[in-house]
Motif scaffolding. Structure first.
Motif, PDB file in Angstrom:
ATOM      1  N   HIS A  28      29.887  39.521  45.940  1.00  0.00           N
ATOM      2  CA  HIS A  28      30.504  38.205  46.045  1.00  0.00           C
ATOM      3  C   HIS A  28      29.913  37.385  47.189  1.00  0.00           C
ATOM      4  O   HIS A  28      29.918  36.163  47.135  1.00  0.00           O
ATOM      5  N   ARG A  50      20.348  36.788  43.726  1.00  0.00           N
ATOM      6  CA  ARG A  50      21.028  36.077  42.634  1.00  0.00           C
ATOM      7  C   ARG A  50      21.420  37.027  41.513  1.00  0.00           C
ATOM      8  O   ARG A  50      22.509  36.930  40.953  1.00  0.00           O
ATOM      9  N   ALA A  55      29.764  35.922  39.337  1.00  0.00           N
ATOM     10  CA  ALA A  55      30.009  34.498  39.077  1.00  0.00           C
ATOM     11  C   ALA A  55      30.723  33.894  40.280  1.00  0.00           C
ATOM     12  O   ALA A  55      31.701  34.446  40.777  1.00  0.00           O
ATOM     13  N   GLY A  56      30.211  32.775  40.768  1.00  0.00           N
ATOM     14  CA  GLY A  56      30.788  32.129  41.939  1.00  0.00           C
ATOM     15  C   GLY A  56      30.389  32.767  43.251  1.00  0.00           C
ATOM     16  O   GLY A  56      30.821  32.326  44.317  1.00  0.00           O
ATOM     17  N   GLY A  57      29.547  33.796  43.217  1.00  0.00           N
ATOM     18  CA  GLY A  57      29.101  34.460  44.429  1.00  0.00           C
ATOM     19  C   GLY A  57      28.175  33.572  45.248  1.00  0.00           C
ATOM     20  O   GLY A  57      27.608  32.605  44.738  1.00  0.00           O
ATOM     21  N   ALA A  58      28.046  33.902  46.513  1.00  0.00           N
ATOM     22  CA  ALA A  58      27.251  33.064  47.409  1.00  0.00           C
ATOM     23  C   ALA A  58      26.447  33.914  48.375  1.00  0.00           C
ATOM     24  O   ALA A  58      26.743  35.093  48.590  1.00  0.00           O
ATOM     25  N   VAL A 127      25.017  24.581  48.613  1.00  0.00           N
ATOM     26  CA  VAL A 127      26.340  23.974  48.769  1.00  0.00           C
ATOM     27  C   VAL A 127      26.602  23.548  50.210  1.00  0.00           C
ATOM     28  O   VAL A 127      27.504  22.763  50.469  1.00  0.00           O
ATOM     29  N   GLU A 150      25.028  28.993  46.350  1.00  0.00           N
ATOM     30  CA  GLU A 150      25.955  29.538  45.361  1.00  0.00           C
ATOM     31  C   GLU A 150      25.197  29.847  44.080  1.00  0.00           C
ATOM     32  O   GLU A 150      24.334  29.069  43.661  1.00  0.00           O
ATOM     33  N   ARG A 152      24.349  29.800  40.455  1.00  0.00           N
ATOM     34  CA  ARG A 152      24.675  28.919  39.332  1.00  0.00           C
ATOM     35  C   ARG A 152      25.092  29.780  38.157  1.00  0.00           C
ATOM     36  O   ARG A 152      24.594  30.893  37.973  1.00  0.00           O
ATOM     37  N   HIS A 153      25.978  29.249  37.369  1.00  0.00           N
ATOM     38  CA  HIS A 153      26.390  29.960  36.163  1.00  0.00           C
ATOM     39  C   HIS A 153      25.256  29.933  35.160  1.00  0.00           C
ATOM     40  O   HIS A 153      24.596  28.912  34.994  1.00  0.00           O
TER      41      HIS A 153
END
Length: 159
Positions: A28, A50, A55-58, A127, A150, A152-153
């Protein structure tokens, strides 16, 4: 969780081996605090990170800046983190070339635009960006960047 991650890092011997040992989409947050100064081309690092981010990890990272001059607000020691004043920044030759350069202290310095392009190519979005002081060297602050990227989806399409 942090102790387990440190144990894994100690077992693997380097940061990228520890990250690669993680299952895909299992992390995450990945933090690189003043360690990417030992890497020139960041693309493979950001792609590997990456692929391991959920999902939504940074990922948050500090880098030494390759820019030669900075806005007045970023002169030290007045400010440890400064606002974006892109028009006042004088890029080095590295910023018009590959985007990073080896410094006289045997560390890599990176240009902001290079990191932004590389993050995009790796499937990440910037971000947050700020000038920062990642460390002091010879009793002087080192100009650096603070980035938060972040994941990306992925665009999932059914056929």
């Amino acid at each position: 969780v942090v102790h387990a991650a440190l144990r894994r890092l100690a077992q693997h011997g380097d940061m990228m081996a520890a990250i690669a040992a993680r299952p895909e989409a299992s992390l995450h947050l990945v933090v690189f605090a003043d360690v990417l100064v030992y890497v020139g081309d960041l693309l493979h690092v950001l792609r590997d990170v990456r692929s391991r981010l959920a999902a939504g990890g940074a990922t948050a990272m500090t880098l030494e800046a390759a820019e030669e001059s900075v806005p007045e607000a970023c002169r030290f020691p007045e400010a440890l983190v400064c606002k974006d004043e892109r028009e006042s920044v004088k890029p080095t030759q590295a910023c018009s070339g590959r985007g990073w350069a080896l410094t006289v202290d045997a560390r890599f310095a990176h240009c902001r635009e290079y990191v932004e392009r590389t993050a995009e190519a790796a499937g990440m979005a910037v971000v947050l960006w700020r000038y920062a002081t990642p460390r002091w060297n010879r009793n002087r602050p080192v100009l650096g960047h603070l980035f938060v990227l972040e994941a990306r989806h992925h665009d999932v399409r059914c056929s």
